[in-house]
Design a protein around this motif. Sequence first.
Motif, PDB file in Angstrom:
ATOM      1  N   GLY A  25       0.869  -1.175   0.000  1.00 49.32           N
ATOM      2  CA  GLY A  25       0.000   0.000   0.000  1.00 49.32           C
ATOM      3  C   GLY A  25       0.904   1.223   0.000  1.00 49.32           C
ATOM      4  O   GLY A  25       2.119   1.121  -0.249  1.00 49.32           O
TER       5      GLY A  25
ATOM      6  N   ALA B  41       2.009   2.978   2.442  1.00 44.18           N
ATOM      7  CA  ALA B  41       3.038   2.976   3.494  1.00 44.18           C
ATOM      8  C   ALA B  41       4.259   2.179   3.051  1.00 44.18           C
ATOM      9  O   ALA B  41       5.404   2.650   3.156  1.00 44.18           O
TER      10      ALA B  41
ATOM     11  N   GLU C  27       3.642  -8.470  -1.309  1.00 43.97           N
ATOM     12  CA  GLU C  27       2.234  -8.072  -1.342  1.00 43.97           C
ATOM     13  C   GLU C  27       1.408  -9.311  -1.658  1.00 43.97           C
ATOM     14  O   GLU C  27       1.669  -9.999  -2.635  1.00 43.97           O
ATOM     15  N   ARG C  28       0.408  -9.559  -0.841  1.00 38.58           N
ATOM     16  CA  ARG C  28      -0.342 -10.804  -1.046  1.00 38.58           C
ATOM     17  C   ARG C  28      -1.351 -10.697  -2.189  1.00 38.58           C
ATOM     18  O   ARG C  28      -1.807 -11.710  -2.707  1.00 38.58           O
TER      19      ARG C  28
ATOM     20  N   GLY D   6      -1.922  -1.717  -3.718  1.00 34.41           N
ATOM     21  CA  GLY D   6      -2.869  -0.629  -3.438  1.00 34.41           C
ATOM     22  C   GLY D   6      -4.328  -1.035  -3.482  1.00 34.41           C
ATOM     23  O   GLY D   6      -5.192  -0.186  -3.719  1.00 34.41           O
TER      24      GLY D   6
ATOM     25  N   ARG E 130      -9.000   2.763  -1.695  1.00 34.79           N
ATOM     26  CA  ARG E 130     -10.408   2.900  -1.295  1.00 34.79           C
ATOM     27  C   ARG E 130     -10.658   4.196  -0.541  1.00 34.79           C
ATOM     28  O   ARG E 130     -11.625   4.300   0.215  1.00 34.79           O
ATOM     29  N   ASN E 131      -9.793   5.172  -0.721  1.00 32.35           N
ATOM     30  CA  ASN E 131      -9.911   6.400   0.081  1.00 32.35           C
ATOM     31  C   ASN E 131     -10.469   7.553  -0.742  1.00 32.35           C
ATOM     32  O   ASN E 131     -10.780   7.407  -1.922  1.00 32.35           O
TER      33      ASN E 131
ATOM     34  N   PRO F 220       1.791 -13.650   0.182  1.00 33.96           N
ATOM     35  CA  PRO F 220       1.502 -13.259   1.561  1.00 33.96           C
ATOM     36  C   PRO F 220       2.643 -13.639   2.506  1.00 33.96           C
ATOM     37  O   PRO F 220       3.231 -14.701   2.357  1.00 33.96           O
ATOM     38  N   ALA F 221       2.944 -12.754   3.433  1.00 31.70           N
ATOM     39  CA  ALA F 221       3.846 -13.121   4.531  1.00 31.70           C
ATOM     40  C   ALA F 221       2.975 -13.817   5.564  1.00 31.70           C
ATOM     41  O   ALA F 221       1.994 -13.250   6.053  1.00 31.70           O
TER      42      ALA F 221
ATOM     43  N   TYR G 134     -18.085  15.325   4.444  1.00 24.31           N
ATOM     44  CA  TYR G 134     -17.291  15.992   3.407  1.00 24.31           C
ATOM     45  C   TYR G 134     -17.733  15.545   2.037  1.00 24.31           C
ATOM     46  O   TYR G 134     -18.334  14.480   1.860  1.00 24.31           O
TER      47      TYR G 134
ATOM     48  N   ALA H 204      -3.902   5.929   9.798  1.00 25.06           N
ATOM     49  CA  ALA H 204      -5.196   6.532  10.110  1.00 25.06           C
ATOM     50  C   ALA H 204      -5.864   7.097   8.856  1.00 25.06           C
ATOM     51  O   ALA H 204      -5.860   6.453   7.808  1.00 25.06           O
ATOM     52  N   GLY H 205      -6.403   8.302   8.964  1.00 25.65           N
ATOM     53  CA  GLY H 205      -7.090   8.897   7.821  1.00 25.65           C
ATOM     54  C   GLY H 205      -6.217   9.858   7.040  1.00 25.65           C
ATOM     55  O   GLY H 205      -6.717  10.680   6.266  1.00 25.65           O
TER      56      GLY H 205
ATOM     57  N   THR I  15      -2.066  11.872   2.317  1.00 23.45           N
ATOM     58  CA  THR I  15      -1.488  13.198   2.530  1.00 23.45           C
ATOM     59  C   THR I  15      -0.058  13.112   3.072  1.00 23.45           C
ATOM     60  O   THR I  15       0.820  13.871   2.646  1.00 23.45           O
TER      61      THR I  15
HETATM   62  C1  LIG Z   1     -12.769   5.718   3.295  1.00 22.79           C
HETATM   63  C2  LIG Z   1     -11.377   6.261   3.485  1.00 22.79           C
HETATM   64  C3  LIG Z   1     -11.091   7.576   3.148  1.00 22.79           C
HETATM   65  C4  LIG Z   1      -9.801   8.075   3.298  1.00 22.79           C
HETATM   66  N1  LIG Z   1      -9.523   9.320   2.833  1.00 22.79           N
HETATM   67  C5  LIG Z   1      -8.251   9.786   2.889  1.00 22.79           C
HETATM   68  C6  LIG Z   1      -7.947  11.050   2.343  1.00 22.79           C
HETATM   69  O1  LIG Z   1      -8.794  11.694   1.736  1.00 22.79           O
HETATM   70  N2  LIG Z   1      -6.671  11.513   2.467  1.00 22.79           N
HETATM   71  C7  LIG Z   1      -5.708  10.786   3.132  1.00 22.79           C
HETATM   72  O2  LIG Z   1      -4.574  11.278   3.256  1.00 22.79           O
HETATM   73  N3  LIG Z   1      -5.960   9.557   3.610  1.00 22.79           N
HETATM   74  C8  LIG Z   1      -7.214   9.047   3.515  1.00 22.79           C
HETATM   75  N4  LIG Z   1      -7.502   7.804   4.002  1.00 22.79           N
HETATM   76  C9  LIG Z   1      -6.441   7.049   4.702  1.00 22.79           C
HETATM   77  C10 LIG Z   1      -5.481   6.328   3.759  1.00 22.79           C
HETATM   78  O3  LIG Z   1      -6.198   5.679   2.742  1.00 22.79           O
HETATM   79  C11 LIG Z   1      -4.671   5.311   4.590  1.00 22.79           C
HETATM   80  O4  LIG Z   1      -4.053   5.961   5.684  1.00 22.79           O
HETATM   81  C12 LIG Z   1      -3.566   4.648   3.751  1.00 22.79           C
HETATM   82  O5  LIG Z   1      -4.030   4.218   2.509  1.00 22.79           O
HETATM   83  C13 LIG Z   1      -2.992   3.478   4.527  1.00 22.79           C
HETATM   84  O6  LIG Z   1      -2.040   2.846   3.693  1.00 22.79           O
HETATM   85  P1  LIG Z   1      -1.323   1.498   4.127  1.00 22.79           P
HETATM   86  O7  LIG Z   1      -0.283   1.234   3.130  1.00 22.79           O
HETATM   87  O8  LIG Z   1      -0.950   1.606   5.574  1.00 22.79           O
HETATM   88  O9  LIG Z   1      -2.485   0.390   4.097  1.00 22.79           O
HETATM   89  P2  LIG Z   1      -3.093  -0.414   2.827  1.00 22.79           P
HETATM   90  O10 LIG Z   1      -3.323   0.483   1.685  1.00 22.79           O
HETATM   91  O11 LIG Z   1      -4.263  -1.180   3.338  1.00 22.79           O
HETATM   92  O12 LIG Z   1      -1.943  -1.372   2.409  1.00 22.79           O
HETATM   93  C14 LIG Z   1      -1.559  -2.504   3.162  1.00 22.79           C
HETATM   94  C15 LIG Z   1      -1.146  -3.577   2.182  1.00 22.79           C
HETATM   95  O13 LIG Z   1      -0.558  -4.654   2.908  1.00 22.79           O
HETATM   96  C16 LIG Z   1      -0.966  -5.865   2.312  1.00 22.79           C
HETATM   97  N5  LIG Z   1      -0.791  -6.914   3.321  1.00 22.79           N
HETATM   98  C17 LIG Z   1      -1.375  -6.987   4.543  1.00 22.79           C
HETATM   99  N6  LIG Z   1      -0.952  -8.063   5.204  1.00 22.79           N
HETATM  100  C18 LIG Z   1      -0.074  -8.708   4.370  1.00 22.79           C
HETATM  101  C19 LIG Z   1       0.714  -9.883   4.502  1.00 22.79           C
HETATM  102  N7  LIG Z   1       0.691 -10.643   5.612  1.00 22.79           N
HETATM  103  N8  LIG Z   1       1.509 -10.245   3.462  1.00 22.79           N
HETATM  104  C20 LIG Z   1       1.563  -9.486   2.329  1.00 22.79           C
HETATM  105  N9  LIG Z   1       0.819  -8.359   2.164  1.00 22.79           N
HETATM  106  C21 LIG Z   1       0.030  -7.974   3.172  1.00 22.79           C
HETATM  107  C22 LIG Z   1      -2.409  -5.605   1.908  1.00 22.79           C
HETATM  108  O14 LIG Z   1      -2.842  -6.517   0.901  1.00 22.79           O
HETATM  109  C23 LIG Z   1      -2.326  -4.164   1.421  1.00 22.79           C
HETATM  110  O15 LIG Z   1      -2.056  -4.087   0.024  1.00 22.79           O
HETATM  111  C24 LIG Z   1      -8.775   7.258   3.867  1.00 22.79           C
HETATM  112  C25 LIG Z   1      -9.054   5.933   4.195  1.00 22.79           C
HETATM  113  C26 LIG Z   1     -10.336   5.417   3.981  1.00 22.79           C
HETATM  114  C27 LIG Z   1     -10.609   3.984   4.283  1.00 22.79           C
END
Ligand SMILES: Cc1cc2nc3c(=O)[nH]c(=O)nc-3n(C[C@H](O)[C@H](O)[C@H](O)COP(=O)(O)OP(=O)(O)OC[C@H]3O[C@@H](n4cnc5c(N)ncnc54)[C@H](O)[C@@H]3O)c2cc1C
Length: 376
Positions: free
Chosen positions: A12, A14, A35-36, A41, A47-48, A169-170, A247, A331-332, A336
């Motif tokens: 994702g 992060a 990435e599993r 993404g 999905r944000n 997947p891990a 919003y 978080a949210g 950004t």
């Molecule tokens: C409805 C909604 C609205 C939002 N609006 C905004 C916004 O307007 N602006 C903003 O800045 N942020 C917003 N956010 C927040 C933002 O989307 C998240 O903070 C961010 O996307 C988190 O990213 P991530 O990489 O931590 O998680 P994710 O995008 O969920 O990525 C995690 C990844 O890890 C993978 N994974 C998990 N476990 C394993 C494993 N064991 N082995 C291999 N792969 C694995 C998953 O498949 C996934 O692809 C919003 C979130 C939501 C849900």
Amino acid sequence: MSGERIVIVGAGIAGAATAWHLAAAPGSRQVLVLEREPDPGRHATGRNAAILRSLMPDPLLGALAAESVPFFRDPPAGFAEQPLLDPVGLFLGAPAEHAGALRSWAVQPRTGAVEVSPAELYRRIPALAPGIEFTVHQPDEGVVDVHALLHGFLRGARAAGAELRLVTPALRLHVQGGRVAGLDTPAGRVPADKVVLAGGGWAARLAAAAGFPMPLVPYRRHILVTQPLRQVDPRWPVLWIAGDEFYFRPESGGLMMSACDKTPVDPDEGEVPDPSEKERIAALAARWLPAFAGAGAAHFWAGMRTYAPDERFLIGPDPRCGGLYWCAGLAGHGITCAPAAGALAAAWIVTGASRHPAAQAMAPSRLLVAPAPVGS
Ligand SMILES: Cc1cc2nc3c(=O)[nH]c(=O)nc-3n(C[C@H](O)[C@H](O)[C@H](O)COP(=O)(O)OP(=O)(O)OC[C@H]3O[C@@H](n4cnc5c(N)ncnc54)[C@H](O)[C@@H]3O)c2cc1C
């Protein structure tokens, strides 16, 4: 490529931002992203609401956001073929009863934000119902091209030698002598000197199973996009209404809206929509955009925003296990803040330290303080 083996779990935003910053850091290392899913993404990152909003009540999160904004406006050469940001502008607005609370954290020397007349908001969005009495305007913020951001990070990381392994997947964190030693996958064990947990709503699972629980909780939030609406101008700004916590912004000829729901969920259930949330969104839309009451939904979905108890990010080393790092709990604000969050994670991983003013407040150690004994 030689050097220490760093494995990032999750592609994702992060994991991708961390991989990009690691690849750009001086020194030699092997970076592997697991990435599993069949593509990166798919979860929170896909999905944000894609809103770039740097004004936040928490000053340290606000600082990470402010640090990230220049990246969106002026990304490094070759990062993406198209602009990362559509600066339609962003308004925070409040009815009279919530104006004081919004003013107290938004209009401050640290934010540089200033109050503007609500008339300016009504000029930009004529369909908005009366009732907004206080507004702050961020004219250079707006809508992020999340796909371009995510793939810019991944492309740059791969160009610098990182590997992305999809459908992998891990399954288990392998720890030996108090240090990470690797990750089990269906294709066998992947050796690692360092592991970065960037699994979004699932980030805490691998660590918990290895005996390192972390209090991260995914919360579900819904988004609805209406059918195209003739009266919507695609250049309308983003509006976030404090107090009502609603919003909206233009999207695909219609409006994207959220009623800012926040329900704790099991991550495996976190993307299953709750139909009753559609009604809540419709009620707020009827209050603030009566001209569009009854507009049909073209899309409606749920995603997870994952939080630590203090709502700050979880970035840095886990003191319980050598070589274990986190970049999670975004978080949210993960879109950004992605540029700064990835840089902070990479600084910890590469140098073992960070002098960033937010580093200790985001570090995992803050959540691991043992409770004081009873009676002390
Ligand atoms: C409805 C909604 C609205 C939002 N609006 C905004 C916004 O307007 N602006 C903003 O800045 N942020 C917003 N956010 C927040 C933002 O989307 C998240 O903070 C961010 O996307 C988190 O990213 P991530 O990489 O931590 O998680 P994710 O995008 O969920 O990525 C995690 C990844 O890890 C993978 N994974 C998990 N476990 C394993 C494993 N064991 N082995 C291999 N792969 C694995 C998953 O498949 C996934 O692809 C919003 C979130 C939501 C849900």
